[in-house]
Write a protein that holds these residues in place. Structure first.
Motif, PDB file in Angstrom:
ATOM      1  N   GLN A 283       0.831  -1.203   0.000  1.00 54.49           N
ATOM      2  CA  GLN A 283       0.000   0.000   0.000  1.00 54.49           C
ATOM      3  C   GLN A 283       0.864   1.251   0.000  1.00 54.49           C
ATOM      4  O   GLN A 283       0.545   2.234  -0.661  1.00 54.49           O
ATOM      5  CB  GLN A 283      -0.937  -0.004   1.203  1.00 54.49           C
ATOM      6  CG  GLN A 283      -2.018   1.061   1.097  1.00 54.49           C
ATOM      7  CD  GLN A 283      -2.992   0.987   2.244  1.00 54.49           C
ATOM      8  OE1 GLN A 283      -2.598   1.077   3.403  1.00 54.49           O
ATOM      9  NE2 GLN A 283      -4.266   0.837   1.918  1.00 54.49           N
TER      10      GLN A 283
ATOM     11  N   TYR B  93       1.841   1.917  -3.612  1.00 56.90           N
ATOM     12  CA  TYR B  93       0.787   2.385  -4.496  1.00 56.90           C
ATOM     13  C   TYR B  93       0.230   3.743  -4.075  1.00 56.90           C
ATOM     14  O   TYR B  93      -0.219   4.520  -4.911  1.00 56.90           O
ATOM     15  CB  TYR B  93      -0.329   1.333  -4.569  1.00 56.90           C
ATOM     16  CG  TYR B  93       0.050   0.157  -5.422  1.00 56.90           C
ATOM     17  CD1 TYR B  93       0.038   0.252  -6.814  1.00 56.90           C
ATOM     18  CD2 TYR B  93       0.456  -1.040  -4.856  1.00 56.90           C
ATOM     19  CE1 TYR B  93       0.400  -0.824  -7.613  1.00 56.90           C
ATOM     20  CE2 TYR B  93       0.817  -2.123  -5.637  1.00 56.90           C
ATOM     21  CZ  TYR B  93       0.789  -2.004  -7.014  1.00 56.90           C
ATOM     22  OH  TYR B  93       1.161  -3.072  -7.796  1.00 56.90           O
TER      23      TYR B  93
ATOM     24  N   TYR C  33      -4.901  -1.170  -2.405  1.00 59.82           N
ATOM     25  CA  TYR C  33      -4.011  -0.425  -3.295  1.00 59.82           C
ATOM     26  C   TYR C  33      -4.698   0.751  -3.976  1.00 59.82           C
ATOM     27  O   TYR C  33      -4.171   1.301  -4.938  1.00 59.82           O
ATOM     28  CB  TYR C  33      -3.443  -1.358  -4.372  1.00 59.82           C
ATOM     29  CG  TYR C  33      -2.746  -2.571  -3.827  1.00 59.82           C
ATOM     30  CD1 TYR C  33      -2.071  -2.542  -2.618  1.00 59.82           C
ATOM     31  CD2 TYR C  33      -2.766  -3.766  -4.539  1.00 59.82           C
ATOM     32  CE1 TYR C  33      -1.434  -3.660  -2.122  1.00 59.82           C
ATOM     33  CE2 TYR C  33      -2.121  -4.894  -4.051  1.00 59.82           C
ATOM     34  CZ  TYR C  33      -1.461  -4.838  -2.840  1.00 59.82           C
ATOM     35  OH  TYR C  33      -0.824  -5.947  -2.353  1.00 59.82           O
TER      36      TYR C  33
END
Length: 391
Positions: free
Chosen positions: A247, A250, A351
């Protein structure tokens, strides 16, 4: 299941799809091997799996220690036994596995169509086989296979899940449970807690098959349960090392601030990506993807066009089907697509919808049966009872 092999009308489509994969594989492998500095791989996850498999095959490391032990152990055996043609052997083996996967999806979709024709008064054309060919052999899926990553086995797991839930609809509960368990076990060896992607949608599937028959209430409860679980993952993702690490990557790539709208719109971005404009710009200027080859860029661009065309066909080309709405039909299709929708939810919230093309390839495979069925509907008899479908 294997009784269909000798008389299946689906086999020519599977063979055609496998031939297309084989034709695409050679130029893709050649350009990857000659232009990229990753020992014949595309880099990123593909390079990681290659290094892990090579270490297991020749340096004595334990292939089961990887986060995707099924894929790495399989890969290491290919490297060991086919040292002079390792990548060719790997891709051939992946094409064989995916051919079995698509054949299983074909015969299961045929069974589901027969079920719906009898129970929902729906007539279908045989064009579903062509639509499945278009969806299951999308160039983005072909690109994912040729990269030599674990998603080939993920496709197989989702096909086994699909077969299991259709068998459950037919009343073959023992067989259904066996296939779901097999899919869950394989998934666990592809990703930590990977069985959640199989068992949780299956539990939801069973749970809401036995509760009150109101369509809208079931749909509301299912959707609410999935959304609550997604928010649970978002709130506690900091405790899951792998999701947190991904995460962070992204989120840095996302533009603007992150707010509740970012999370709510993430599923749409996930499903509609990578799109057409980005890949087209990549073909012209080469400034979209960090690592790329010309063949890969073309595959992603053509795959985006086919995916958008399929979505248009489902939601606009079949407007008459939606207008003559049979809620029980769409409820069944919603149930058999739960595993794909769950996958979309998890990766979208983790994401923010900015996932790799390989993640989207999984969605294409998972949603292909329902989309092909909708595209091949000829007519629907409108039902007034509002009751669940009858066996």
């Amino acid at each position: 299941m294997f009784q269909y092999f000798s008389r299946s009308k689906d086999l020519p489509f599977v063979f055609l799809g496998s031939l297309l994969l084989s034709l695409v594989a050679y130029p893709t492998l050649y350009e990857t091997y000659t232009t990229l500095p990753f020992e014949g791989t595309y880099g990123s996850d593909a390079f990681h799996y290659y290094q892990s498999a090579y270490s297991a095959a020749f340096l004595g490391t334990d292939c089961t220690a990887d986060l995707a032990p099924l894929h790495v152990c399989f890969y290491s055996n290919i490297l060991y036994f086919f040292q002079n043609a390792k990548f060719i052997a790997l891709i051939i083996s992946f094409i064989v596995i995916y051919s079995f996967t698509t054949w299983l999806i074909y015969i299961t979709t045929g069974r589901l169509i027969s079920f719906l024709s009898i129970n929902q008064n729906v007539t279908f054309s045989n064009s579903y086989r062509f639509y499945l060919l278009l969806l299951l052999y999308n160039p983005i899926i072909a690109w994912t296979l040729i990269r030599g990553i674990k998603e080939t086995f993920v496709f197989l797991c989702f096909a086994l899940w699909f077969y299991g839930v259709v068998k459950w609809l037919e009343g073959r509960y023992v067989i259904a449970f066996m296939f779901v368990v097999l899919s869950s076990v394989l998934s666990e060896y592809l990703k930590p807690l990977g069985s959640i992607f199989i068992f949780l949608p299956f539990i939801l599937f069973i749970l809401f098959k036995f509760i009150e028959r109101s369509f809208y209430r079931k749909l509301l409860v299912i959707s609410g349960s999935i959304i609550l679980f997604m928010f649970f993952l978002v709130i506690f993702n900091s405790y899951i090392t792998q999701i947190s690490a991904h995460q962070d990557i992204y989120l840095k790539q996302s533009s603007g601030s992150v707010n509740i709208f970012s999370y709510l719109s993430a599923p749409l971005r996930f499903i509609l990506g990578p799109g057409v404009i980005g890949p087209f710009r990549q073909l012209l200027y080469g400034d979209v993807f960090i690592v790329s080859t010309k063949v890969a860029d073309w595959l992603i661009f053509i795959g985006g066009i086919i995916w958008y065309g399929s979505i248009f066909k489902v939601f606009f080309g079949k407007f008459g089907v939606f207008f003559n709405f049979n809620k029980n039909l769409f409820y069944v299709l919603f149930l058999v697509s739960l595993v794909g929708l769950f996958y979309v939810g998890v990766y979208s919230f983790a994401y923010l919808g900015q996932a790799d093309t390989r993640h989207r390839a999984v969605v294409y495979v998972a949603l292909a049966p329902a989309m092909a069925i909708i595209m091949s509907v000829r007519s629907i008899a409108k039902r007034k009872s509002g009751r669940g479908y009858e066996r």
